[in-house]
Design an enzyme around this catalytic site. Structure first.
Site, PDB file in Angstrom:
ATOM      1  CG  ASP A 240     -24.625  -6.874 -60.337  1.00  0.00           C
ATOM      2  OD1 ASP A 240     -25.333  -6.229 -60.987  1.00  0.00           O
ATOM      3  OD2 ASP A 240     -23.331  -7.163 -60.773  1.00  0.00           O
TER       4      ASP A 240
ATOM      5  CG  ASP B 247     -26.809  -5.306 -65.327  1.00  0.00           C
ATOM      6  OD1 ASP B 247     -25.692  -5.348 -65.522  1.00  0.00           O
ATOM      7  OD2 ASP B 247     -27.624  -5.620 -66.334  1.00  0.00           O
TER       8      ASP B 247
ATOM      9  CD  GLU C  99     -23.068  -2.536 -66.916  1.00  0.00           C
ATOM     10  OE1 GLU C  99     -21.850  -2.814 -67.410  1.00  0.00           O
ATOM     11  OE2 GLU C  99     -24.164  -2.838 -66.601  1.00  0.00           O
TER      12      GLU C  99
ATOM     13  CG  HIS D 165     -18.860  -9.563 -64.846  1.00  0.00           C
ATOM     14  ND1 HIS D 165     -18.942  -8.353 -64.358  1.00  0.00           N
ATOM     15  CD2 HIS D 165     -20.199  -9.876 -65.555  1.00  0.00           C
ATOM     16  CE1 HIS D 165     -20.290  -7.959 -64.510  1.00  0.00           C
ATOM     17  NE2 HIS D 165     -20.746  -8.655 -65.338  1.00  0.00           N
ATOM     18  CG  ASP D 166     -19.658  -7.505 -68.606  1.00  0.00           C
ATOM     19  OD1 ASP D 166     -19.857  -8.441 -68.616  1.00  0.00           O
ATOM     20  OD2 ASP D 166     -20.325  -6.505 -68.020  1.00  0.00           O
TER      21      ASP D 166
HETATM   22  C1  GLC Z   1     -24.092  -5.881 -67.859  1.00  0.00           C
HETATM   23  C2  GLC Z   1     -23.407  -6.794 -67.064  1.00  0.00           C
HETATM   24  C3  GLC Z   1     -23.080  -7.876 -68.028  1.00  0.00           C
HETATM   25  C4  GLC Z   1     -24.548  -8.481 -68.619  1.00  0.00           C
HETATM   26  C5  GLC Z   1     -25.451  -7.033 -69.193  1.00  0.00           C
HETATM   27  C6  GLC Z   1     -26.914  -7.413 -69.312  1.00  0.00           C
HETATM   28  O1  GLC Z   1     -23.364  -5.159 -68.763  1.00  0.00           O
HETATM   29  O2  GLC Z   1     -22.279  -6.571 -66.450  1.00  0.00           O
HETATM   30  O3  GLC Z   1     -22.557  -9.070 -67.668  1.00  0.00           O
HETATM   31  O4  GLC Z   1     -24.578  -9.514 -69.694  1.00  0.00           O
HETATM   32  O5  GLC Z   1     -25.373  -6.071 -68.227  1.00  0.00           O
HETATM   33  O6  GLC Z   1     -27.566  -7.588 -68.023  1.00  0.00           O
END
Ligand code: GLC
Ligand code: CA
Length: 463
Positions: free
Chosen positions: A96, A197, A248, A322-323
């Site tokens: 990641d 990310d 993402e 995880h979010d």
């Molecule tokens: C993404 C991650 C999250 C994090 C954010 C900032 O959305 O999945 O867990 O807080 O990015 O890095």
């Protein structure tokens, strides 16, 4: 060569997966120890959320050093061992990469604060408005202003997330070179996949006040994002045809995804999109309680399936990470139809066109937290919004109810391995509470039960 179109990915949140040294915190050795379990499920890749050196304000998404492992998770030797053991079992590793921002502890940012112009240019510093207020009215995704004032410099820096996560300036070619170098470093360690990310936020457009929203339209899917991704691809992972990537994409549009994940666009293999996970929001507002709009959920899934297919672009398909809250609690049923609804949700994801992602614990039907007090929550986003909701006039009880339903901690309680103390996650004190239902919901009890959720997932993965 693995075809990412035929692969399945299992996501591990290492701090909540398995703890081998009793400090209550999952570690890399814990992932190695559970590889046979993952192998049993039959997945091709494991995506692990960040375990790089970090002060952990955002559980590792605030990276202080991209080249080293945070001691809480172990050592580089542990990583190499994990990599070898995974390879033996035919499982590949996906890391990641958090490149929209670093930790404020990162040496680049520290140098920037010390006045080093080269490194100041690695970030986004701006003068305030004439009255001294922040350069724009943009809001941080974790609540409050997206700008932090630095008195010694009389300037603000941008942080779309936590104040300890300053945004990198991708318009600076030196930053792009640094990022490529990090990716190549992990490729040289045998890594075969990358998740990037919030990667559609890297190209900021106009620094203007947003009178219609929280500012996202000025930095989401920005003007140079495709060019930067093509460059990253050409200079790093694109050199190894075996590598798969997923971006993402925060609040993205389908047209942009045709390009991010298009067959011939040379950007990424696939994208995570979140529109289907906002059907229990009010627009983009997450911190409200509204009934899930199931018709909208279906419409979104359908339109993305059709749109992406027609345009030869590829989706990552998923309910959870995880979010996110746990899908069985969110879209299914924790009670009478627990097992059936967990299997129904699995069928949807694995039946769609796209690469399925399974988030740790989903394969055994883990549920949302059973927390009854705010002190049990750990997530900075949840804690910030708990305060913000009360500032907006909500009672403690109402604010708490909203946090309970939407908190990212719902997906972060420890993996429930067996019926022993703390679900067998640790011999110490877990960093966050284990759901008390571990006596009923745990991996051990499902492995040898033909009708279990686990074995249903296993069949879907094979299929
Ligand atoms: C993404 C991650 C999250 C994090 C954010 C900032 O959305 O999945 O867990 O807080 O990015 O890095
Ligand atoms: Ca540990």
């Amino acid at each position: 060569m693995t075809d990412f179109r035929k692969s399945t990915v299992y996501q591990i949140y290492p701090r909540s997966f398995y703890d081998t040294n009793g400090d209550g915190f999952g570690d890399l050795k814990g992932v190695t120890a559970k590889l046979d379990y993952i192998k049993e499920l039959g997945v091709d890749y494991i995506w692990m959320t960040p375990f790089f050196v970090s002060p952990q304000y955002d559980n590792g998404y605030d990276v202080e050093d991209y080249y080293n492992i945070d001691p809480r998770y172990g050592t580089m030797e542990d990583f190499e061992e994990l990599s070898r053991e995974a390879q033996k079992r035919g499982i590949k590793l996906m890391l990641d990469m958090v490149f929209n921002h670093t930790s404020s502890n990162h040496e680049w940012f520290q140098k920037a604060l010390a006045g080093d112009e080269k490194y100041k240019n690695y970030y986004i510093f701006k003068k305030g408005k004439e009255d001294g207020s922040a350069p724009t009215n943009w809001e941080s995704k974790f609540g409050g202003s997206a700008w932090e004032y630095v008195p010694e410099m009389d300037e603000y820096y941008l942080h779309l997330f936590h104040v300890k996560q300053p945004d990198l300036n991708w318009d600076n070619p030196k930053v792009r070179k640094e990022v490529q170098k990090v990716v190549r470093f992990w490729m040289s360690k045998g890594v075969k996949g990358f998740r990037f990310d919030v990667v559609n936020l890297i190209s900021k457009d106009k620094f203007e006040d947003d009178f219609e929203g929280d500012g996202r339209r000025f930095y989401t899917d920005g003007p140079n994002v495709h060019q930067y991704l093509k460059e990253l691809n050409a200079e790093s992972f694109g050199q190894d045809a075996e590598i798969i990537t997923v971006g993402e994409m925060s609040s993205t549009s389908m047209e942009n995804c045709f390009e991010y994940a298009g067959e011939d666009s040379h950007e990424l293999s696939m994208v995570f999109i979140f529109h289907h996970l906002k059907v229990d929001f009010m627009g983009n507002e997450k911190w409200v309680l509204v009934p899930t709009d199931f018709q909208k959920l279906k419409d979104i899934l359908f339109s993305w399936q059709i749109g992406m297919a027609k345009n030869h672009a590829w989706n990552a398909v998923f309910w959870c990470n995880h979010d996110q809250p746990r899908p069985v609690s969110r879209f299914g049923d924790e009670g009478k139809y627990w097992k059936k609804s967990a299997k129904m949700l699995a069928t949807i994801i694995h039946g769609l066109r796209g690469t399925p992602y399974i988030y740790q614990g989903e394969e055994i039907g883990m549920t949302n937290t059973d927390f009854t007090d705010i002190s049990q929550f750990r997530d900075v986003e949840s804690l910030n919004h708990y305060e913000i909701l009360q500032q907006k006039g909500l009672s403690k009880e109402d604010a708490f109810r909203i946090i309970q339903i939407h908190s990212r901690d719902n997906g972060r309680t420890p993996m429930q391995w067996n019926g022993e103390n703390y679900g067998g996650f640790t011999k110490g004190m877990p960093w966050i509470g284990v759901n008390e239902n571990y006596t009923k919901i745990n991996a051990q009890s499902q492995l040898h039960d033909e009708t279990s959720i686990f074995n249903y997932y296993k069949k879907l993965v094979a299929l």
